[in-house]
Enzyme design. Structure first.
Site, PDB file in Angstrom:
ATOM      1  N   PHE A  81       0.812  -1.223   0.000  1.00 36.84           N
ATOM      2  CA  PHE A  81       0.000   0.000   0.000  1.00 36.84           C
ATOM      3  C   PHE A  81       0.842   1.270   0.000  1.00 36.84           C
ATOM      4  O   PHE A  81       0.293   2.378  -0.087  1.00 36.84           O
ATOM      5  CB  PHE A  81      -0.946   0.001   1.202  1.00 36.84           C
ATOM      6  CG  PHE A  81      -1.964  -1.113   1.177  1.00 36.84           C
ATOM      7  CD1 PHE A  81      -2.167  -1.870   0.032  1.00 36.84           C
ATOM      8  CD2 PHE A  81      -2.707  -1.416   2.312  1.00 36.84           C
ATOM      9  CE1 PHE A  81      -3.096  -2.909   0.011  1.00 36.84           C
ATOM     10  CE2 PHE A  81      -3.640  -2.446   2.297  1.00 36.84           C
ATOM     11  CZ  PHE A  81      -3.839  -3.192   1.152  1.00 36.84           C
ATOM     12  N   ARG A  82       2.159   1.125   0.093  1.00 41.71           N
ATOM     13  CA  ARG A  82       3.018   2.301  -0.055  1.00 41.71           C
ATOM     14  C   ARG A  82       2.942   2.861  -1.472  1.00 41.71           C
ATOM     15  O   ARG A  82       3.304   4.021  -1.700  1.00 41.71           O
ATOM     16  CB  ARG A  82       4.474   1.939   0.289  1.00 41.71           C
ATOM     17  CG  ARG A  82       4.702   1.519   1.731  1.00 41.71           C
ATOM     18  CD  ARG A  82       4.454   2.660   2.700  1.00 41.71           C
ATOM     19  NE  ARG A  82       5.367   3.767   2.493  1.00 41.71           N
ATOM     20  CZ  ARG A  82       6.577   3.861   3.052  1.00 41.71           C
ATOM     21  NH1 ARG A  82       7.024   2.896   3.829  1.00 41.71           N
ATOM     22  NH2 ARG A  82       7.343   4.907   2.824  1.00 41.71           N
ATOM     23  N   ARG A 157      -9.115  -6.802  17.463  1.00 42.57           N
ATOM     24  CA  ARG A 157      -8.108  -7.109  16.430  1.00 42.57           C
ATOM     25  C   ARG A 157      -6.712  -6.597  16.782  1.00 42.57           C
ATOM     26  O   ARG A 157      -5.730  -6.966  16.136  1.00 42.57           O
ATOM     27  CB  ARG A 157      -8.544  -6.525  15.093  1.00 42.57           C
ATOM     28  CG  ARG A 157      -8.658  -5.012  15.112  1.00 42.57           C
ATOM     29  CD  ARG A 157      -9.131  -4.445  13.794  1.00 42.57           C
ATOM     30  NE  ARG A 157      -9.374  -3.004  13.896  1.00 42.57           N
ATOM     31  CZ  ARG A 157      -9.636  -2.229  12.851  1.00 42.57           C
ATOM     32  NH1 ARG A 157      -9.676  -2.745  11.638  1.00 42.57           N
ATOM     33  NH2 ARG A 157      -9.860  -0.942  13.029  1.00 42.57           N
ATOM     34  N   ARG A 184       9.334  -4.013  -6.929  1.00 44.19           N
ATOM     35  CA  ARG A 184       9.056  -5.208  -6.135  1.00 44.19           C
ATOM     36  C   ARG A 184       9.582  -6.504  -6.745  1.00 44.19           C
ATOM     37  O   ARG A 184       9.547  -7.549  -6.088  1.00 44.19           O
ATOM     38  CB  ARG A 184       7.542  -5.311  -5.879  1.00 44.19           C
ATOM     39  CG  ARG A 184       6.977  -4.133  -5.112  1.00 44.19           C
ATOM     40  CD  ARG A 184       7.714  -3.892  -3.805  1.00 44.19           C
ATOM     41  NE  ARG A 184       7.196  -2.731  -3.073  1.00 44.19           N
ATOM     42  CZ  ARG A 184       7.629  -2.336  -1.893  1.00 44.19           C
ATOM     43  NH1 ARG A 184       8.599  -3.012  -1.288  1.00 44.19           N
ATOM     44  NH2 ARG A 184       7.120  -1.267  -1.307  1.00 44.19           N
TER      45      ARG A 184
END
EC number: 2.1.1.148
Length: 270
Positions: A81-82, A157, A184
Site C-alpha cells: 500500500f506504499r 483485532r 518489487r
C-alpha cells in the site's frame, strides 16, 4: 475478459485477476490521438509502444487498468500500500471476524549484515518456527476470547500479529503497475512481496505482451545513468566501438542513432 485467472502465492495466498480495461491496442489508440493515424500492423504497434516506453511517454500506458483480488500477509500488504497511486479496498476487521490464517515460512532468513532493512540466507531453526506458531495461536486465541467477552471487533483485532492473512482489491493503471513491478521484482525487495510481484508479472506479460516487452527492455532490465557514469563510459568507449557493439546485438537505423546519442550526445554520435 475470460474467467478469473488465479495464481497461488506463498502458503495460503493468491493473486486473482478480477478485471481488465484495455490492452496493447488501447495504448496505441491513445498514442494516435497525439501522433495521428499511422501504425496498423502488430509489428508497427510494437515499435510505437517501444518508442513510448523508451521516451517515457507515460499517459498512453495509463489507459490500461488491471484490477486484482489479493490474499497476502498483513506485513506484505503494508509494503504494497506504499504504492499510493492505486485504488484499494481491504477486508475490514471492524465489520468482519478475521479468519485464523497465518503465513508460516518454510524457514526464517538471517538479518543482512550490510543492509539494515534486508535479509540473507536461511536460518534453519525449528525452535524459531515453533515460537512463531505458539505466538500466533495465542494471539488468535486472545482475539476470540476478547470477542466472546463482548469487546468490539475494531478493538479485539489489536492483538493479532502481522503474519495474519488479509484480502484486498487493488486497481492500478499499467504505467504505475510497471513502476510497482520494477521496485518489487528487484533483488533487494523482501522475498515475500517478490513472489506476489512475480505472479502479477506473469498475468501482465500474458495480457499486454507488447507493453511487457517494452517494459522489460527499457525499465525492468534497463538502467538510468548519472552524469558521472556517462562521463566514465565516454572515457572508455568511442562512438565507433559502441556502434559496432550495438549493431552486433541487432540495433540499427534510428534506434542505433538514438542509442549513440544517449551516450555521446547529438554532436558526437555517428
Amino acid at each position: 475478459m475470460e474467467g478469473p485467472l488465479t495464481i497461488p502465492v506463498l502458503d495460503k495466498g493468491f493473486v486473482r485477476l478480477v478485471d481488465q480495461m484495455g490492452d496493447d491496442r488501447a495504448i496505441v489508440q491513445a498514442a494516435r490521438v497525439s501522433y495521428g493515424e499511422g501504425t496498423k500492423t502488430v509489428r508497427e504497434d510494437a515499435a510505437l509502444i517501444d518508442y513510448l516506453m523508451r521516451h517515457r511517454h507515460t499517459s498512453p500506458f495509463e489507459m490500461v487498468v488491471f484490477k486484482f483480488h489479493v490474499k497476502a500477509p498483513i506485513f506484505v500488504a503494508r509494503q504494497w500500500f506504499r504504492h499510493r497511486t492505486a485504488s484499494v479496498n481491504e477486508i475490514s476487521g471492524r465489520y468482519s471476524i478475521l479468519k485464523e490464517e497465518f503465513y508460516e515460512p518454510e524457514a526464517f532468513r538471517k538479518q543482512a549484515k550490510r543492509n539494515k532493512q534486508a535479509s540473507e540466507g536461511a536460518l534453519l531453526d525449528e525452535e524459531a518456527l515453533a515460537l512463531l506458531r505458539k505466538v500466533q495461536q495465542e494471539a488468535y486465541g486472545a482475539y476470540r476470547a476478547l470477542l466472546e467477552k463482548g469487546v468490539a471487533r475494531e478493538m479485539a483485532r489489536m492483538v493479532l500479529p502481522l503474519n495474519l492473512y488479509t484480502e484486498f482489491y487493488w486497481k492500478q493503471d499499467l504505467h504505475n503497475l510497471f513502476h510497482f513491478l520494477k521496485l518489487r521484482l528487484a533483488p533487494e525487495a523482501q522475498w515475500e512481496i517478490r513472489q506476489y510481484a512475480r505472479a502479477i508479472a506473469e498475468i501482465v506479460k500474458e495480457r499486454v505482451p507488447l507493453a511487457w516487452a517494452a517494459f522489460e527492455e527499457h525499465l525492468l532490465e534497463g538502467a538510468f545513468l548519472s552524469r558521472t557514469e556517462l562521463r566514465a563510459l565516454r572515457g572508455l568507449l568511442t562512438p565507433e566501438v559502441y556502434e559496432k557493439a550495438l549493431s552486433s546485438l541487432g540495433l540499427g537505423g534510428s534506434r542505433l542513432k538514438e542509442a549513440l546519442e544517449k551516450v555521446f550526445g547529438p554532436g558526437e554520435a555517428l
